[in-house]
Design an enzyme around this catalytic site. Structure first.
Site, PDB file in Angstrom:
ATOM      1  N   ASP A 142       0.806  -1.222   0.000  1.00 42.45           N
ATOM      2  CA  ASP A 142       0.000   0.000   0.000  1.00 42.45           C
ATOM      3  C   ASP A 142       0.839   1.272   0.000  1.00 42.45           C
ATOM      4  O   ASP A 142       0.328   2.358  -0.248  1.00 42.45           O
ATOM      5  CB  ASP A 142      -0.850   0.023   1.276  1.00 42.45           C
ATOM      6  CG  ASP A 142      -2.257  -0.458   1.005  1.00 42.45           C
ATOM      7  OD1 ASP A 142      -2.669  -0.452  -0.159  1.00 42.45           O
ATOM      8  OD2 ASP A 142      -2.937  -0.841   1.976  1.00 42.45           O
TER       9      ASP A 142
HETATM   10  C1  BGC Z   1      -2.614  -3.427   4.742  1.00 42.24           C
HETATM   11  C2  BGC Z   1      -2.480  -4.359   3.568  1.00 42.24           C
HETATM   12  C3  BGC Z   1      -1.189  -4.075   2.832  1.00 42.24           C
HETATM   13  C4  BGC Z   1      -0.019  -4.104   3.772  1.00 42.24           C
HETATM   14  C5  BGC Z   1       1.276  -3.742   3.095  1.00 42.24           C
HETATM   15  C6  BGC Z   1      -1.384  -3.495   5.606  1.00 42.24           C
HETATM   16  O1  BGC Z   1      -1.465  -2.542   6.607  1.00 42.24           O
HETATM   17  O2  BGC Z   1      -3.746  -3.808   5.500  1.00 42.24           O
HETATM   18  O3  BGC Z   1      -3.580  -4.215   2.704  1.00 42.24           O
HETATM   19  O4  BGC Z   1      -1.062  -5.073   1.850  1.00 42.24           O
HETATM   20  O5  BGC Z   1      -0.235  -3.214   4.842  1.00 42.24           O
HETATM   21  O6  BGC Z   1       1.321  -2.412   2.727  1.00 42.24           O
END
Ligand code: BGC
Length: 813
Positions: free
Chosen positions: A483
């Site tokens: 993200d």
């Molecule tokens: C989110 C995920 C994401 C991950 C890596 C988490 O906090 O819930 O959707 O894939 O972070 O960024």
């Protein structure tokens, strides 16, 4: 240093000191009513939605940390103490907190008085039960003042902590004997209230916080408790609380047991009132009546235990490794269930008001609980698919109460659609229920444009093909799994959301990670097409997968490892050519799991590179070298100080990808090393460094670039739970559901010479014994099913065995 121990017999973690490095919590509830409870009795309750229907108030990030909860104060002469130590923090003569499956028990004592408090949420009811037993262990009579205390939340937790000009006026309560009712907004638009009751007569009560705590008071020394007298106060606005005062006389050796119940009650619109401004208490009384004696409460606790026993009996391991057994049999699966219930909403790091249910998060969580609750998993898949758009894209999040997509976060996270294929494949492999593909499912919750679920999968697959970039690799959109890698964002102003700022797509930035996903889950899609007789579509998909593999090999290989992405300027991300962030973990794990370039040795090479450049003693970091500068073209990932979160932290979620990939190429020793390095039970001894609970995973452990290397954060609600269980059960132990049967394909460290798994799969009990006499890492030389040797390593599903036991013996060599 340890702060407790595992009690494997009782499936509990027993905390022996209230002064854990951080609050170590547990979750109560498995249906609609939930509570978080820490090892010092901190926490709060909510009904279904932690944001909209919160029953009790909690103050995140408060001082002292974790300073609100469901508390009991015992005043014994001049000494005031709590069974969970907080909030008075009176030194206890003895203290234990047992976090078990859906319950927590506190056992403590002070000055010859022993208290045992058990908190749990029973099955089939919207309430939390607190059973409190007190025993006088001295030879003289004890006169005790006991006070209960909860602080009510005015339902909407976000509004509750922001809108004081209104909120200080609206609180309303009703008291009937030992029942305290919190009914704020019940007169107007709400049809629900909370009740807090005890099954004994009270000698006083309080419902106004100031009356209970005293002016400028605090919950470590409430005025009512210190003086030994309740104020019998009625809250009119301000802060409503629930507190009972009981005066108890305990003869030497005498034990007194009380049942406190905190419940949530709804009434039909036309049945809200029983008199002028008097709520209809009938459903509350019925609920209280179900649990208001020691026998009834004990029975409910027994029911809860057998619920968990049955659930967890679907996968049971016996090996020579205690730590492995306890994680596989209890804690991994328990954490998977908690992620099913909570998604990423409420923990001690997630405030319950932030995120809804994530599309990709929920699809991945499902991989870890589908074997436990297949029916609810199917429902979940259909809910998720209903938030998909007609072009195959998806809302990134949806709200659990409305099940509607969350427009503020929007769409354009280009990995999302492919996770739906992953979830669907996992469900069908577990259950054999291909009828999922025929379900009619809307798009963006609009039934007018519904299609069958298979068509949803087609659109998911084609979404990637419709969004290819200059190298014929998938466009990343807002972000993929990571993200924080925001290649189209270019945010310069503080406060802009990296996830939603800027255009939702760009024409250039590409993700090699999504390419890996496309190949891996594309193969599942091909299988499903063939099953449905969609030969042309299957052939098209196979060709697209071959093209994608070629694109990755031609443009996504950096010489020693897989590239991470191309940015919006077409520059490489995660390449040896980069100054910082030369190598990332995600494409190594996923492209190797997808077996891209396996024959040319790319999988081996990329996994070797992981070992060489990303390994640390506490796990594999996400990237190296860490970013030291803010890169406008990369986004949030470079906003974190080095070693934290996605910027070179040990992001536990993708460690199992590497472990699985290692099993794909047959390196059991390395797969095991990767598994154990981040596995909580294996870190118990360094709890003072690790700091979070030694029985569940955290999202992140600080990487080697961080000053606090080895310290973890964000425990409980992480996709690590599901991926770890998939890794250890399906790939290391190798008991893997497939479309037409159960595959036995272990990949283990040579030191593991034998193990036994009992697996309930499609209502057949498989009793599986694996022997590894030569200490190999992978390979079965003989597989026997009920005494007969079979040549394949898949045990075909045989419906005539439903309800029976199948005995499997596998010999590795
Ligand atoms: C989110 C995920 C994401 C991950 C890596 C988490 O906090 O819930 O959707 O894939 O972070 O960024």
């Amino acid at each position: 240093m340890k702060f407790g121990y595992f009690d494997d017999e009782r499936k509990e973690y027993v905390i022996t000191s209230p002064r854990t490095p951080l609050p170590w919590i547990n979750y109560l509830g498995c249906e609609s009513f939930f509570s978080l409870v820490s090892n010092t009795c901190g926490g709060y309750s909510f009904y279904k939605d932690a944001k909209l229907l919160r029953l009790t108030r909690y103050r995140y990030n408060n001082v002292p940390f974790d300073s609100n909860g469901h508390y009991y104060y015992i005043k014994d002469g001049d000494t005031i103490w709590n069974p969970g130590w907080m909030p008075c923090k009176t030194e206890l003569d003895s203290y234990l907190c047992r976090h078990g499956l859906g319950y927590s028990t506190f056992e403590s004592s002070k000055n010859g008085l022993a208290a045992t408090l058990t908190a749990f949420v029973p099955l089939g009811a919207a309430c939390e039960i607190n059973k409190l037993s007190m025993t006088n262990e001295t030879s003289s009579v004890k006169s005790i003042d006991l006070f209960s205390y909860v602080e009510f939340c005015l339902w909407n937790a976000m509004d509750d902590m922001t809108n004081y000009q209104r909120n200080f006026n609206i609180a309303e309560v009703e008291v009937h004997g030992s029942e305290i009712y919190h009914k704020t907004e019940y007169r107007e638009r709400r049809n629900h209230y909370a009740v807090f009751a005890v099954n004994d007569a009270v000698s006083g009560f309080d419902t106004d916080r100031d009356a209970f705590l005293g002016p400028y008071g605090e919950n470590s020394a409430p005025k009512a408790v210190c003086s030994g007298e309740s104020g019998n106060s009625t809250a009119h606005g301000w802060a409503p609380v629930g507190s009972h005062h009981l005066k108890l006389k305990l003869e030497p050796g005498e034990k007194k047991e009380l049942i406190f119940i905190l419940g949530y009650v709804e009434n039909e619109q036309n049945q809200k009132w029983s008199g002028l401004n008097e709520i209809n208490r009938a459903p509350a009384l019925a609920m209280l009546n179900r649990f208001n004696s020691v026998e009834k409460a004990d029975f409910a606790l027994k029911e809860l235990s057998s619920h968990w026993e049955t659930l967890l009996s679907r996968f049971t391991l016996h090996s020579t490794e205690d730590k492995l057994d306890r994680m596989v049999n209890v804690w991994h699966q328990y954490q998977c269930m908690v992620t099913f219930n909570m998604s990423r909403s409420a923990s001690y790091f997630e405030s319950g008001i932030g995120r809804g249910m994530g599309f990709r998060d929920s699809c991945q969580d499902l991989l870890g609980f589908v074997h436990l609750i297949p029916d609810r998993a199917k429902e979940r898949i259909l809910d998720i698919a209903a938030t998909q758009f007609q072009n195959g894209g998806a809302y990134h999040q949806y709200q659990p109460l409305t099940k509607r997509g969350n427009a503020e976060v929007g769409n354009g996270f280009n990995d999302d659609p492919l996770w739906l294929i992953a979830a669907a494949a996992a469900y069908i492999k577990e259950t054999g229920d291909f009828s999922l593909l025929d379900e009619q499912v809307p798009y963006d919750n609009n039934m007018d444009v519904a299609t069958d679920f298979m068509e949803h999968l087609r659109r998911s697959f084609h979404y990637t093909l419709d969004h290819l970039g200059p190298h014929a690799l998938p466009l990343i959109g807002r972000a993929d799994w990571n993200d924080c890698l925001n290649l189209n964002c270019f945010s310069k102003e503080p406060g802009e959301s990296f996830q939603t700022y800027g255009p939702s797509k760009g024409p250039v930035a590409e993700s090699i990670f999504i390419a890996g996903m496309f190949v891996r889950y594309g193969k599942e899609y091909v299988h499903l097409c063939k099953h449905k007789g969609l030969t042309e579509e299957a052939a098209l998909a196979e060709n697209a997968i071959t093209d994608m593999e070629k694109a990755v090999i031609d443009y996504g290989w950096d010489g020693e490892w897989f590239l991470r992405a191309y940015d919006a300027h077409g520059q490489k991300v995660g390449s040896n050519e980069c100054e910082e962030g030369k190598i990332y973990i995600e494409p190594q794990g996923f492209c190797a799991m997808a077996e891209i370039g396996k024959e040319q040795g790319l999988c081996h090479k990329s996994l070797d590179a992981v070992k060489q450049y990303l390994d640390t003693k506490y796990g594999i970091v996400l990237l190296q070298p860490c970013y030291t500068k803010y890169h406008l073209e990369l986004g949030e990932i470079t906003s974190y100080p080095g070693g934290y979160k996605e910027n070179a932290g040990i992001f536990c979620h993708n460690n199992p990808w590497v472990s699985i990939a290692e099993t794909v190429i047959g390196r059991g020793n390395r797969a095991w090393q990767v598994y154990t390095r981040t596995c909580p039970a294996y870190l118990e001894e360094i709890s003072e460094i690790h700091r979070t609970e030694p029985y569940v995973y955290s999202q992140m452990i600080a990487g080697k670039d961080a000053p606090t290397f080895g310290e973890s954060k964000n425990s409980w609600l992480t996709g690590t739970a599901a991926w770890t269980f998939v890794n250890v059960s399906q790939f290391i132990l190798g008991i893997r559901p497939d479309y037409h049967g159960l595959i036995i394909d272990p990949c283990i460290p040579p030191t593991l010479q034998a193990f036994q798994v009992d697996r309930i799969f499609r209502n057949i009990h498989y009793h599986i014994q694996v022997h590894n006499p030569d200490g190999v890492e992978k390979g079965i030389i003989q597989l026997m099913v009920d005494g007969k040797v079979i040549s394949e390593n898949t045990i075909p599903y045989d419906p005539s065995m439903v309800g029976k036991t199948v005995n499997i013996t596998a010999v590795m060599g």
